[in-house]
Scaffold this motif. Structure first.
Motif, PDB file in Angstrom:
ATOM      1  N   GLN A   1       0.967  -1.503  -0.181  1.00  0.00           N
ATOM      2  CA  GLN A   1      -0.583  -0.195  -0.149  1.00  0.00           C
ATOM      3  C   GLN A   1       0.820   1.533   0.481  1.00  0.00           C
ATOM      4  N   VAL A   2       0.139   2.112  -0.482  1.00  0.00           N
ATOM      5  CA  VAL A   2       1.277   3.655  -0.747  1.00  0.00           C
ATOM      6  C   VAL A   2       0.674   4.438   0.219  1.00  0.00           C
ATOM      7  N   ARG A   3       1.095   4.466   1.100  1.00  0.00           N
ATOM      8  CA  ARG A   3       0.910   5.732   2.270  1.00  0.00           C
ATOM      9  C   ARG A   3       0.089   7.180   1.362  1.00  0.00           C
ATOM     10  N   ALA A   4       0.535   7.625   0.275  1.00  0.00           N
ATOM     11  CA  ALA A   4      -0.054   8.949   0.188  1.00  0.00           C
ATOM     12  C   ALA A   4       0.884   9.403  -1.335  1.00  0.00           C
ATOM     13  N   SER A   5       0.717   9.529  -2.150  1.00  0.00           N
ATOM     14  CA  SER A   5       0.867   9.964  -3.129  1.00  0.00           C
ATOM     15  C   SER A   5       0.823  11.499  -3.663  1.00  0.00           C
ATOM     16  N   ILE A   6       1.588  12.153  -4.566  1.00  0.00           N
ATOM     17  CA  ILE A   6       1.927  13.099  -5.588  1.00  0.00           C
ATOM     18  C   ILE A   6       1.931  12.833  -6.944  1.00  0.00           C
ATOM     19  N   GLN A   7       0.790  13.253  -7.781  1.00  0.00           N
ATOM     20  CA  GLN A   7       1.474  12.933  -9.149  1.00  0.00           C
ATOM     21  C   GLN A   7       1.199  14.697  -9.592  1.00  0.00           C
ATOM     22  N   TYR A   8       2.112  14.730 -11.218  1.00  0.00           N
ATOM     23  CA  TYR A   8       2.351  16.075 -11.724  1.00  0.00           C
ATOM     24  C   TYR A   8       1.883  15.638 -13.181  1.00  0.00           C
ATOM     25  N   LEU A   9       1.162  15.973 -13.742  1.00  0.00           N
ATOM     26  CA  LEU A   9       0.018  16.096 -14.747  1.00  0.00           C
ATOM     27  C   LEU A   9       0.339  16.754 -15.755  1.00  0.00           C
ATOM     28  N   ARG A  10       0.820  16.816 -16.944  1.00  0.00           N
ATOM     29  CA  ARG A  10       1.156  17.213 -18.275  1.00  0.00           C
ATOM     30  C   ARG A  10       0.253  16.664 -18.893  1.00  0.00           C
ATOM     31  N   LEU A  11      -1.337  16.260 -19.348  1.00  0.00           N
ATOM     32  CA  LEU A  11      -1.593  15.071 -19.991  1.00  0.00           C
ATOM     33  C   LEU A  11      -2.705  15.885 -20.962  1.00  0.00           C
TER      34      LEU A  11
ATOM     35  N   GLY B   1      -6.072   8.283 -17.094  1.00  0.00           N
ATOM     36  CA  GLY B   1      -6.773   7.808 -18.584  1.00  0.00           C
ATOM     37  C   GLY B   1      -6.685   9.245 -18.596  1.00  0.00           C
ATOM     38  N   ALA B   2      -6.390   9.953 -20.245  1.00  0.00           N
ATOM     39  CA  ALA B   2      -7.097  10.871 -20.735  1.00  0.00           C
ATOM     40  C   ALA B   2      -6.959  10.452 -22.796  1.00  0.00           C
ATOM     41  N   ARG B   3      -7.767  11.688 -23.532  1.00  0.00           N
ATOM     42  CA  ARG B   3      -9.040  10.998 -24.379  1.00  0.00           C
ATOM     43  C   ARG B   3      -8.924  11.982 -24.803  1.00  0.00           C
ATOM     44  N   GLY B   4      -9.162  12.354 -25.615  1.00  0.00           N
ATOM     45  CA  GLY B   4      -9.955  13.504 -27.280  1.00  0.00           C
ATOM     46  C   GLY B   4      -9.139  13.644 -28.412  1.00  0.00           C
ATOM     47  N   GLN B   5      -9.931  15.397 -29.161  1.00  0.00           N
ATOM     48  CA  GLN B   5      -9.435  14.749 -30.359  1.00  0.00           C
ATOM     49  C   GLN B   5      -9.048  16.744 -30.571  1.00  0.00           C
ATOM     50  N   VAL B   6      -7.911  16.387 -32.004  1.00  0.00           N
ATOM     51  CA  VAL B   6      -7.314  17.742 -32.126  1.00  0.00           C
ATOM     52  C   VAL B   6      -7.002  17.111 -33.317  1.00  0.00           C
ATOM     53  N   ASP B   7      -6.996  18.906 -34.062  1.00  0.00           N
ATOM     54  CA  ASP B   7      -6.812  18.685 -35.532  1.00  0.00           C
ATOM     55  C   ASP B   7      -6.193  20.034 -35.556  1.00  0.00           C
ATOM     56  N   ILE B   8      -4.761  19.179 -36.233  1.00  0.00           N
ATOM     57  CA  ILE B   8      -3.733  19.303 -36.513  1.00  0.00           C
ATOM     58  C   ILE B   8      -3.834  20.044 -37.521  1.00  0.00           C
ATOM     59  N   ASP B   9      -2.689  21.525 -37.840  1.00  0.00           N
ATOM     60  CA  ASP B   9      -2.410  22.720 -39.271  1.00  0.00           C
ATOM     61  C   ASP B   9      -1.373  21.410 -39.578  1.00  0.00           C
ATOM     62  N   GLU B  10      -1.253  21.240 -40.500  1.00  0.00           N
ATOM     63  CA  GLU B  10      -0.131  20.119 -41.416  1.00  0.00           C
ATOM     64  C   GLU B  10       0.637  20.687 -41.919  1.00  0.00           C
ATOM     65  N   LEU B  11      -0.128  21.725 -42.141  1.00  0.00           N
ATOM     66  CA  LEU B  11       1.025  22.876 -43.653  1.00  0.00           C
ATOM     67  C   LEU B  11       2.169  23.993 -42.242  1.00  0.00           C
ATOM     68  N   ARG B  12       1.308  24.000 -41.964  1.00  0.00           N
ATOM     69  CA  ARG B  12       2.658  24.719 -40.686  1.00  0.00           C
ATOM     70  C   ARG B  12       3.725  24.658 -39.491  1.00  0.00           C
ATOM     71  N   GLU B  13       4.954  24.814 -40.966  1.00  0.00           N
ATOM     72  CA  GLU B  13       5.677  24.214 -40.179  1.00  0.00           C
ATOM     73  C   GLU B  13       6.701  25.166 -38.335  1.00  0.00           C
ATOM     74  N   ALA B  14       6.379  26.209 -38.003  1.00  0.00           N
ATOM     75  CA  ALA B  14       6.397  27.424 -36.990  1.00  0.00           C
ATOM     76  C   ALA B  14       5.288  28.316 -36.681  1.00  0.00           C
ATOM     77  N   GLU B  15       6.145  27.737 -34.934  1.00  0.00           N
ATOM     78  CA  GLU B  15       4.999  28.580 -33.976  1.00  0.00           C
ATOM     79  C   GLU B  15       5.458  29.522 -33.423  1.00  0.00           C
ATOM     80  N   HIS B  16       4.851  30.410 -33.361  1.00  0.00           N
ATOM     81  CA  HIS B  16       4.919  31.920 -32.613  1.00  0.00           C
ATOM     82  C   HIS B  16       4.789  32.214 -31.444  1.00  0.00           C
TER      83      HIS B  16
END
Length: 269
Positions: free
Chosen positions: A16-26, A73-88
């Motif tokens: 058994q884990v007594r306590a835990s903390i998870q940092y989620l960048r999901l 768990g993480a789930r979803g849908q994302v549109d990707i701009d395939e033509l854009r090469e860089a981000e500002h």
């Protein structure tokens, strides 16, 4: 391209884990090249979203009661701009010149960067660096660990996407080019890469350009960005601490699949 993501990470403990903390960048956020249509986290309890110092969406999951497993768990849908090469971005890129323990450039990495790029500090130079690192470091799952540094992986001539990215960051920063670690997902017909992924971004001509050393890609056509940072520890999707539990088993299942965009029909009067 519209991508559907399903990502589950399960931790099981010997005791058994007594306590835990998870940092989620999901959780991805909208940018010039991606638009989040839907996204949700499936967690043991509700948590609030916040922004970390790098602008990533961060959730902190704290479990104070004893437990023998955690399923995230993480789930979803994302549109990707395939033509854009860089981000500002409006934020300064200068903090991404700083080395970390995992991205420190030793003499060998500095020499490799200098030989690949010579006096050039443009995109073509970094593309040459990307190809050179791919040839020098064979993609070998299990050859390294989470704590393996860029210098160690480079010396061993093998690693995974994390190691390729750290080596690229070490080289680029040694040349005075701000660069950052990116975690996310990649859609590929190659089943080996239908999972979480990592690549680098470098600041050139007032924009961030992608460099995926593992796949030798300088265009992020099928990449979905989750988080950025100085290295893996800043941007990894799940990072945690616990008290107790003994031996830990971790299993991750990730599905990245293209989804046809809905067809809108227009009826003529």
């Amino acid at each position: 391209m519209r991508l559907s993501i399903s990502h589950e990470t399960a931790y099981h403990y010997e005791d058994q884990v007594r306590a835990s903390i998870q940092y989620l960048r999901l959780t991805p956020h909208d940018s010039e090249r991606q638009h989040v249509l839907s996204w949700q986290l499936d967690l043991p309890r509700p948590v609030r979203a916040q922004l970390d110092p790098f602008g990533n969406i961060l959730h902190v999951l704290t479990l104070d009661e004893p437990h023998e497993a955690i399923i995230i768990g993480a789930r979803g849908q994302v549109d990707i701009d395939e033509l854009r090469e860089a981000e500002h971005e409006s934020q300064s890129a200068l903090p991404f010149l700083r080395f970390t323990r995992l991205t420190e450039a030793d003499e060998a990495l500095r020499a490799f960067a200098g030989k690949a790029c010579k006096q050039r500090r443009d995109r073509t130079a970094l593309i040459d660096l990307m190809h050179g690192l791919n040839q020098h470091m064979t993609y070998t799952p299990g050859a390294t660990e989470v704590e393996t540094s860029a210098a160690q992986a480079f010396a061993g001539r093998s690693g995974v996407c994390q190691d390729h990215t750290h080596a690229f960051l070490a080289c680029a920063r040694s040349l005075g080019i701000p660069s950052r670690y990116v975690s996310g997902y990649l859609y590929s017909e190659n089943s080996e890469h239908l999972a979480s992924h990592a690549w680098a971004e470098a600041w050139l001509n007032d924009a961030w350009y992608s460099f995926d050393v593992t796949n030798e890609l300088a265009r992020p056509e099928r990449h979905l960005k989750l988080a950025v940072g100085l290295d893996y520890l800043d941007a990894c999707p799940v990072r945690g601490m616990r008290r107790g539990g003994g031996y830990e088993q971790m299993h991750a299942k990730v599905l990245v699949a293209p989804t046809p965009a809905p067809v809108i029909s227009v009826q003529q009067q």
